[in-house]
Design a protein around this motif. Structure first.
Motif, PDB file in Angstrom:
ATOM      1  N   GLY A 110      46.790  28.339  42.571  1.00 38.65           N
ATOM      2  CA  GLY A 110      45.568  28.016  43.302  1.00 38.65           C
ATOM      3  C   GLY A 110      45.881  27.234  44.563  1.00 38.65           C
ATOM      4  N   VAL A 130      39.881  35.411  47.222  1.00 34.71           N
ATOM      5  CA  VAL A 130      41.194  35.167  46.632  1.00 34.71           C
ATOM      6  C   VAL A 130      41.299  36.002  45.364  1.00 34.71           C
ATOM      7  N   ALA A 132      43.684  37.042  42.068  1.00 36.91           N
ATOM      8  CA  ALA A 132      44.826  36.748  41.205  1.00 36.91           C
ATOM      9  C   ALA A 132      45.133  37.979  40.349  1.00 36.91           C
ATOM     10  N   THR A 139      43.116  41.707  37.126  1.00 37.64           N
ATOM     11  CA  THR A 139      42.854  40.993  38.365  1.00 37.64           C
ATOM     12  C   THR A 139      41.518  40.268  38.275  1.00 37.64           C
ATOM     13  N   LEU A 161      51.183  34.980  35.552  1.00 37.51           N
ATOM     14  CA  LEU A 161      50.590  35.406  36.817  1.00 37.51           C
ATOM     15  C   LEU A 161      51.682  35.969  37.724  1.00 37.51           C
ATOM     16  N   LEU A 164      49.038  36.111  44.053  1.00 36.03           N
ATOM     17  CA  LEU A 164      47.782  35.552  44.546  1.00 36.03           C
ATOM     18  C   LEU A 164      47.631  36.054  45.978  1.00 36.03           C
TER      19      LEU A 164
END
Length: 214
Positions: A110, A130, A132, A139, A161, A164
């Protein structure tokens, strides 16, 4: 429900959660940090108002990653309001920033997302998006309406993850800008949770042995 049934239920829930990964978005830095374990932060304070070619390796604390700008101009720029707190921006107003190459243990990512102008100072824009992505291909896209320099969003996945991506609609003369990129590992479960999990595993093993004897 007996304690043994509770242990089995907890173990089953943990296994079911890991089998069907999910991504959660947090819209404050405090709530995000409460949901993860150790975090590394790339402050971008090493940048200047200059262009840097991508893809490029970067470091958020102990965690390495890669940044790519594009698709038109493959470079990022330093930006700032005051010459002391530096940010990462794009070199072309329609381009995006993609952060990837996270280590296997990274479950959270983040930062602060907003807009800037040609001279690198912050600028109001309509929205920033944004996205991810985790190792299962899942997603989640979060839209920050009217973002400011303190607009934070962080994502936490049940699994690893992988990237980003920061982007916006093709509004001319505005540039997406990122500050304090966070990369985080998973929070350590409470001892009571470990105990319930181990108890559930023991009961599942005993049940399997009993079925084999039958």
């Amino acid at each position: 429900m007996s304690l043994s049934h509770k242990a089995v239920a907890v173990a089953s829930l943990i296994f079911a959660t890991s089998a069907s990964a999910d991504i959660t978005a947090y819209t404050s830095q405090a709530s995000y940090l409460a949901a993860v374990g150790t975090s590394g932060v790339d402050t971008f304070d090493d940048l200047q108002i200059w262009n840097y070619p991508t893809p490029a390796p970067r470091q958020a604390g102990d965690f390495g990653y890669s940044v790519t700008a594009g698709p038109v101009v493959n470079e990022y720029w330093g930006a700032t309001d005051n010459g002391s707190d530096w940010w990462m921006s794009t070199g072309y107003s329609h381009d995006q920033l993609a952060y990837s190459g996270f280590g296997e243990g990274i479950v959270g990512a983040g930062g602060f997302f907003f807009g800037s102008w040609y001279n690198g100072t912050s600028l109001p824009i309509d929205a920033i998006r944004v996205t991810a992505t985790d190792s299962t291909g899942a997603t989640l896209t979060w839209t920050i309406e009217s973002p400011e320099v303190n607009s934070f969003v962080g994502f936490v996945s049940d699994t690893h993850l992988t990237s980003l991506t920061v982007w916006k609609d093709n509004i001319p003369d505005t540039f997406i800008t990122v500050n304090d990129l966070h990369l985080s590992v998973a929070a350590v479960p409470e001892p009571a949770t470990y105990g319930m999990l181990l108890g559930g595993l023991a009961l599942l093993g005993a049940a399997a042995r009993k079925r084999r004897r039958a």
